[in-house]
Design a protein around this motif. Sequence first.
Motif, PDB file in Angstrom:
ATOM      1  N   LEU A   4      61.087  60.949  31.929  1.00 52.84           N
ATOM      2  CA  LEU A   4      61.520  60.503  30.607  1.00 52.84           C
ATOM      3  C   LEU A   4      61.150  59.044  30.354  1.00 52.84           C
ATOM      4  N   TRP A   5      61.295  58.171  31.365  1.00 46.59           N
ATOM      5  CA  TRP A   5      61.001  56.754  31.162  1.00 46.59           C
ATOM      6  C   TRP A   5      59.545  56.521  30.779  1.00 46.59           C
ATOM      7  N   LYS A   6      58.649  57.324  31.337  1.00 45.94           N
ATOM      8  CA  LYS A   6      57.228  57.170  31.037  1.00 45.94           C
ATOM      9  C   LYS A   6      56.919  57.615  29.604  1.00 45.94           C
ATOM     10  N   LEU A   7      57.582  58.688  29.160  1.00 48.92           N
ATOM     11  CA  LEU A   7      57.396  59.163  27.793  1.00 48.92           C
ATOM     12  C   LEU A   7      57.906  58.116  26.784  1.00 48.92           C
ATOM     13  N   ILE A   8      59.036  57.493  27.095  1.00 50.13           N
ATOM     14  CA  ILE A   8      59.580  56.445  26.224  1.00 50.13           C
ATOM     15  C   ILE A   8      58.626  55.250  26.171  1.00 50.13           C
ATOM     16  N   LEU A   9      58.060  54.883  27.340  1.00 50.11           N
ATOM     17  CA  LEU A   9      57.098  53.776  27.400  1.00 50.11           C
ATOM     18  C   LEU A   9      55.864  54.071  26.551  1.00 50.11           C
ATOM     19  N   PHE A  10      55.353  55.309  26.629  1.00 50.61           N
ATOM     20  CA  PHE A  10      54.210  55.730  25.816  1.00 50.61           C
ATOM     21  C   PHE A  10      54.522  55.549  24.333  1.00 50.61           C
ATOM     22  N   ALA A  11      55.704  56.000  23.927  1.00 50.17           N
ATOM     23  CA  ALA A  11      56.084  55.950  22.516  1.00 50.17           C
ATOM     24  C   ALA A  11      56.187  54.511  22.012  1.00 50.17           C
ATOM     25  N   VAL A  12      56.815  53.641  22.787  1.00 50.70           N
ATOM     26  CA  VAL A  12      57.023  52.245  22.375  1.00 50.70           C
ATOM     27  C   VAL A  12      55.695  51.478  22.321  1.00 50.70           C
ATOM     28  N   LEU A  13      54.881  51.606  23.378  1.00 54.47           N
ATOM     29  CA  LEU A  13      53.601  50.901  23.407  1.00 54.47           C
ATOM     30  C   LEU A  13      52.666  51.417  22.309  1.00 54.47           C
ATOM     31  N   GLY A  14      52.669  52.745  22.091  1.00 56.06           N
ATOM     32  CA  GLY A  14      51.835  53.331  21.044  1.00 56.06           C
ATOM     33  C   GLY A  14      52.180  52.774  19.680  1.00 56.06           C
ATOM     34  N   LEU A  15      53.479  52.666  19.409  1.00 55.30           N
ATOM     35  CA  LEU A  15      53.931  52.143  18.125  1.00 55.30           C
ATOM     36  C   LEU A  15      53.517  50.682  17.953  1.00 55.30           C
ATOM     37  N   ALA A  16      53.593  49.897  19.029  1.00 53.26           N
ATOM     38  CA  ALA A  16      53.204  48.484  18.963  1.00 53.26           C
ATOM     39  C   ALA A  16      51.719  48.335  18.629  1.00 53.26           C
ATOM     40  N   VAL A  17      50.883  49.178  19.230  1.00 54.38           N
ATOM     41  CA  VAL A  17      49.438  49.130  18.963  1.00 54.38           C
ATOM     42  C   VAL A  17      49.153  49.528  17.515  1.00 54.38           C
ATOM     43  N   VAL A  18      49.890  50.515  17.003  1.00 51.49           N
ATOM     44  CA  VAL A  18      49.722  50.948  15.609  1.00 51.49           C
ATOM     45  C   VAL A  18      50.023  49.799  14.641  1.00 51.49           C
ATOM     46  N   VAL A  19      51.107  49.089  14.884  1.00 49.87           N
ATOM     47  CA  VAL A  19      51.497  47.988  14.004  1.00 49.87           C
ATOM     48  C   VAL A  19      50.440  46.878  14.025  1.00 49.87           C
ATOM     49  N   TRP A  20      49.947  46.533  15.206  1.00 45.39           N
ATOM     50  CA  TRP A  20      48.915  45.495  15.337  1.00 45.39           C
ATOM     51  C   TRP A  20      47.626  45.948  14.648  1.00 45.39           C
ATOM     52  N   GLY A  21      47.252  47.195  14.876  1.00 46.50           N
ATOM     53  CA  GLY A  21      46.043  47.734  14.262  1.00 46.50           C
ATOM     54  C   GLY A  21      46.128  47.753  12.744  1.00 46.50           C
ATOM     55  N   SER A  22      47.327  47.994  12.213  1.00 44.23           N
ATOM     56  CA  SER A  22      47.496  48.041  10.757  1.00 44.23           C
ATOM     57  C   SER A  22      47.233  46.683  10.123  1.00 44.23           C
ATOM     58  N   ASP A  23      47.653  45.627  10.800  1.00 43.26           N
ATOM     59  CA  ASP A  23      47.447  44.283  10.289  1.00 43.26           C
ATOM     60  C   ASP A  23      45.952  43.971  10.183  1.00 43.26           C
ATOM     61  N   ILE A  24      45.206  44.337  11.217  1.00 41.51           N
ATOM     62  CA  ILE A  24      43.756  44.126  11.237  1.00 41.51           C
ATOM     63  C   ILE A  24      43.086  44.964  10.145  1.00 41.51           C
ATOM     64  N   THR A  25      43.522  46.215  10.009  1.00 45.15           N
ATOM     65  CA  THR A  25      42.917  47.139   9.035  1.00 45.15           C
ATOM     66  C   THR A  25      43.097  46.658   7.597  1.00 45.15           C
ATOM     67  N   VAL A  26      44.317  46.241   7.249  1.00 42.21           N
ATOM     68  CA  VAL A  26      44.585  45.798   5.880  1.00 42.21           C
ATOM     69  C   VAL A  26      43.749  44.570   5.524  1.00 42.21           C
ATOM     70  N   ASP A  27      43.728  43.594   6.422  1.00 45.07           N
ATOM     71  CA  ASP A  27      42.958  42.377   6.153  1.00 45.07           C
ATOM     72  C   ASP A  27      41.480  42.695   5.955  1.00 45.07           C
ATOM     73  N   ALA A  28      40.925  43.555   6.832  1.00 46.76           N
ATOM     74  CA  ALA A  28      39.502  43.901   6.740  1.00 46.76           C
ATOM     75  C   ALA A  28      39.205  44.682   5.463  1.00 46.76           C
ATOM     76  N   ALA A  29      40.090  45.632   5.111  1.00 44.23           N
ATOM     77  CA  ALA A  29      39.877  46.456   3.910  1.00 44.23           C
ATOM     78  C   ALA A  29      39.906  45.607   2.641  1.00 44.23           C
ATOM     79  N   VAL A  30      40.842  44.674   2.564  1.00 45.33           N
ATOM     80  CA  VAL A  30      40.939  43.792   1.395  1.00 45.33           C
ATOM     81  C   VAL A  30      39.688  42.920   1.282  1.00 45.33           C
ATOM     82  N   ASN A  31      39.221  42.394   2.408  1.00 45.28           N
ATOM     83  CA  ASN A  31      38.030  41.549   2.398  1.00 45.28           C
ATOM     84  C   ASN A  31      36.786  42.329   1.988  1.00 45.28           C
ATOM     85  N   ILE A  32      36.667  43.575   2.486  1.00 45.70           N
ATOM     86  CA  ILE A  32      35.513  44.411   2.125  1.00 45.70           C
ATOM     87  C   ILE A  32      35.535  44.727   0.627  1.00 45.70           C
ATOM     88  N   ALA A  33      36.721  45.076   0.128  1.00 47.34           N
ATOM     89  CA  ALA A  33      36.848  45.392  -1.304  1.00 47.34           C
ATOM     90  C   ALA A  33      36.421  44.202  -2.160  1.00 47.34           C
TER      91      ALA A  33
END
Length: 309
Positions: free
Chosen positions: A166-195
């Motif tokens: 269970l601890w490993k599954l929880i770790l996967f979920a938390v780390l995955g969510l953190a990467v998603v949030v960081w990736g979203s910041d990069i994506t929005v900035d790049a998309a706005v600049n391209i537009a």
Amino acid sequence: MGMVLQVVLLAVGFLMLVKGADYFVEGAAGIADKFGIPQLVIGLTIVAMGTSAPEAAVSITAALKGNAGITIGNVVGSNIFNVFVILGITACIIATAVADSTIKIELPFMVGITLVLAALGMSGENVNLWEGIILLVLFVAYLTYLFVMAMKQRQDVEEEEEQRPLWKLILFAVLGLAVVVWGSDITVDAAVNIAGRIGISQRVIGLTIVAAGTSLPELVTSISAARKGKADIAIGNIVGSNIFNILFVVGLSALIIPVGFEPAFLWDTLIAAATGVILFFCVIRQKKLTRVGGIVLLLGYAAYFVYLM
């Protein structure tokens, strides 16, 4: 050179969104599976919310940065892409069964809340705080329905299937969510600049490039689930993701800042509602989405893309 850098950053952001969502889904679905929650419920909740994490992160980040065109465009565009393209491709690979509850309850509910979004958006050309609360209240009602369904369909868990602690599954979920949030910041900035560099609106960028990129987890998850014979997850993932996108993503974004809803979005939102109606008629007779139905959905997206251009 600056344009090339923005495209590279957009690709990196998408990669982070996909991999982060993948780890989140693996961890969260594994946790749910340990408690004997049925496939359909996992698809409509954990997997749907996990694969919608990119849409949530990108839309909320865009709202915080004042890029409202990307917020609504991403949600509406992703919902259209999810049904027309992802289910279309999935059905062309393998005929996908549809649960009775999806046809009778979840699919009509998806169409209904899409029309609610259109009405709220056009009432004042934005989705404000109180309208966001309405969407979140509907979201809580939807979760309550899923909880009741889960209790009725609860399954026993087989010990041999518990491969990860269970601890490993929880770790996967938390780390995955953190990467998603960081990736979203990069994506929005790049998309706005391209537009800005190529002179097209945030609405079109949100409805196409950003929507397709944030929908990649749904594409991978649905095709993988269908190939493994877990059709309830394949269809439930898409319907659940679309419901989550409107009720939670737009609702939460509106709590942070009024989300602009320009008049042109009305037609996009009505088309998003129409995807649910088309899907309903594709599956109502045989209780499955066949290759013919998949082709119909893909042609629908081709027509929508021509309309956008």
